[in-house]
Design a protein around this motif. Sequence first.
Motif, PDB file in Angstrom:
ATOM      1  N   ALA A 192      -8.482  11.248  22.441  1.00 47.84           N
ATOM      2  CA  ALA A 192      -9.349  11.841  21.415  1.00 47.84           C
ATOM      3  C   ALA A 192     -10.396  10.825  20.960  1.00 47.84           C
ATOM      4  O   ALA A 192     -11.496  11.188  20.553  1.00 47.84           O
ATOM      5  CB  ALA A 192      -8.524  12.288  20.208  1.00 47.84           C
ATOM      6  N   GLU A 196     -14.163  17.524  27.579  1.00 44.79           N
ATOM      7  CA  GLU A 196     -14.582  18.807  28.155  1.00 44.79           C
ATOM      8  C   GLU A 196     -15.281  18.575  29.500  1.00 44.79           C
ATOM      9  O   GLU A 196     -15.033  19.280  30.468  1.00 44.79           O
ATOM     10  CB  GLU A 196     -15.529  19.545  27.199  1.00 44.79           C
ATOM     11  CG  GLU A 196     -14.850  20.224  26.011  1.00 44.79           C
ATOM     12  CD  GLU A 196     -14.446  19.264  24.886  1.00 44.79           C
ATOM     13  OE1 GLU A 196     -14.687  18.042  25.018  1.00 44.79           O
ATOM     14  OE2 GLU A 196     -13.887  19.749  23.884  1.00 44.79           O
ATOM     15  N   LYS A 219     -12.579  23.636  27.172  1.00 45.82           N
ATOM     16  CA  LYS A 219     -12.302  23.435  25.740  1.00 45.82           C
ATOM     17  C   LYS A 219     -10.796  23.445  25.492  1.00 45.82           C
ATOM     18  O   LYS A 219     -10.278  22.628  24.732  1.00 45.82           O
ATOM     19  CB  LYS A 219     -12.986  24.530  24.906  1.00 45.82           C
ATOM     20  CG  LYS A 219     -14.495  24.317  24.768  1.00 45.82           C
ATOM     21  CD  LYS A 219     -15.111  25.093  23.613  1.00 45.82           C
ATOM     22  CE  LYS A 219     -15.319  26.546  23.898  1.00 45.82           C
ATOM     23  NZ  LYS A 219     -16.181  27.188  22.859  1.00 45.82           N
ATOM     24  N   THR A 228      -8.776  20.263  24.126  1.00 46.88           N
ATOM     25  CA  THR A 228      -8.108  20.386  22.831  1.00 46.88           C
ATOM     26  C   THR A 228      -6.651  19.964  22.938  1.00 46.88           C
ATOM     27  O   THR A 228      -6.132  19.245  22.080  1.00 46.88           O
ATOM     28  CB  THR A 228      -8.213  21.835  22.316  1.00 46.88           C
ATOM     29  OG1 THR A 228      -9.586  22.198  22.291  1.00 46.88           O
ATOM     30  CG2 THR A 228      -7.619  21.974  20.927  1.00 46.88           C
ATOM     31  N   ARG A 257      -6.443  16.132  23.264  1.00 43.42           N
ATOM     32  CA  ARG A 257      -6.663  15.411  22.001  1.00 43.42           C
ATOM     33  C   ARG A 257      -5.385  15.323  21.178  1.00 43.42           C
ATOM     34  O   ARG A 257      -5.258  14.432  20.336  1.00 43.42           O
ATOM     35  CB  ARG A 257      -7.771  16.064  21.185  1.00 43.42           C
ATOM     36  CG  ARG A 257      -9.140  15.843  21.792  1.00 43.42           C
ATOM     37  CD  ARG A 257     -10.287  16.251  20.887  1.00 43.42           C
ATOM     38  NE  ARG A 257     -11.529  15.934  21.575  1.00 43.42           N
ATOM     39  CZ  ARG A 257     -12.254  16.815  22.276  1.00 43.42           C
ATOM     40  NH1 ARG A 257     -11.895  18.079  22.335  1.00 43.42           N
ATOM     41  NH2 ARG A 257     -13.350  16.431  22.910  1.00 43.42           N
ATOM     42  N   SER A 258      -4.457  16.242  21.415  1.00 39.53           N
ATOM     43  CA  SER A 258      -3.208  16.215  20.645  1.00 39.53           C
ATOM     44  C   SER A 258      -2.184  15.231  21.225  1.00 39.53           C
ATOM     45  O   SER A 258      -1.139  15.001  20.627  1.00 39.53           O
ATOM     46  CB  SER A 258      -2.597  17.627  20.608  1.00 39.53           C
ATOM     47  OG  SER A 258      -2.050  17.955  21.881  1.00 39.53           O
TER      48      SER A 258
END
Lengths: 106, 241
Positions: free
Chosen positions: B13, B28, B78, B82, B85-86
């Motif tokens: 992230a 992305e 996306k 996403t 990033r976690s």
Amino acid sequence: MLRVFSLLIFISVLAFGAVPVAEHTVSQSNKTFSQAELTIKPGDKVVFKNDDNVTHNVFSVSKGAGFNLKTQAPGTANAVPFKNEGTVEVRCAIHPKMKLIVNVKR
Amino acid sequence: MLGRRTPTILNLAWGEPLFWDGRAQSLEDQALGPIASPAEMNLPLDQMLARLKAIPGYQALFAKAYPNELVSEQTVSKALATFERSVVSGRAPFDEWVEGNEGAIRTEAKRGFLLFNTKANCVQCHKDWRFTDDGFHDIGLPSKDLGRGNLFREIEVNQSAFKAPTLRNVDQRAPYMHDGSLRTLEAVIDFYDRGGEVKRPSLSPEIKALNLTAQEKRELVAFLKTLTSVDRPTEVPTMPQ
């Protein structure tokens, strides 16, 4: 006589450009540029100072304003003239998060 | 086999740009590359989308996550980004020690951390909580791969330069370097102690012979091992039908 003198001054200003050139300093420290954006006039210079404890390499690939300061050791400084109007994106080649926009406007 | 080993997706992230050579500006931008690459998953993206669209469970999930958008390359990128990033490294013994628990790590590791920040100079590139500046450095590896230099031929310092990876959980990721050429943490420390293998104009000015003693090398390795977090096992999701 005064008219000839005034005409000579006028021609000199046109020929040699009596507009004063400014120097702006951008510092590099903690792997960041001291500012994210800067607005200067055509002909002004930007002095890139390495105030960090690591080597940096400031460069830009923007059209008409490409420059590459190569490796710049801590404590050194280099001046870059910006001749043309436009927006120049400046980066550090080593640390990609270091970004600076230079707006060159009359 | 690929010329570069798969990097970790931990902590990305904050880790832009992506790939060993930083050619993707965002997660992305990176996500679909390995799917389509003939050297990796070799799945043309139109076929990927056809497969996803044929599964009603995915249609429903995409509609919920991205209302008014189609199942497309954009929404797939996306979704993958996403998720990535976690994926964050958890709390490690090092963090407990930094927060005041003197018993969290051994004295050997504490000395290793001091060396990391002083004589061994690792902190110049492996700094902050992720232990990386995400910078591109030629550390003197005997590899023909130009890394970042392929993108910036005119920039000398980018030749043979690769992105510094995070050192969080590093002892779980052997072998090391972009080409996996160093098999153990001990081999990595020895490599840096020598000041790298190859001297060339692009070599990072921060790379120098370190003159570490055997004890100091052990202390550095002990410190690196304290960066490994104790995480709950990841639950494999039930695939949409």
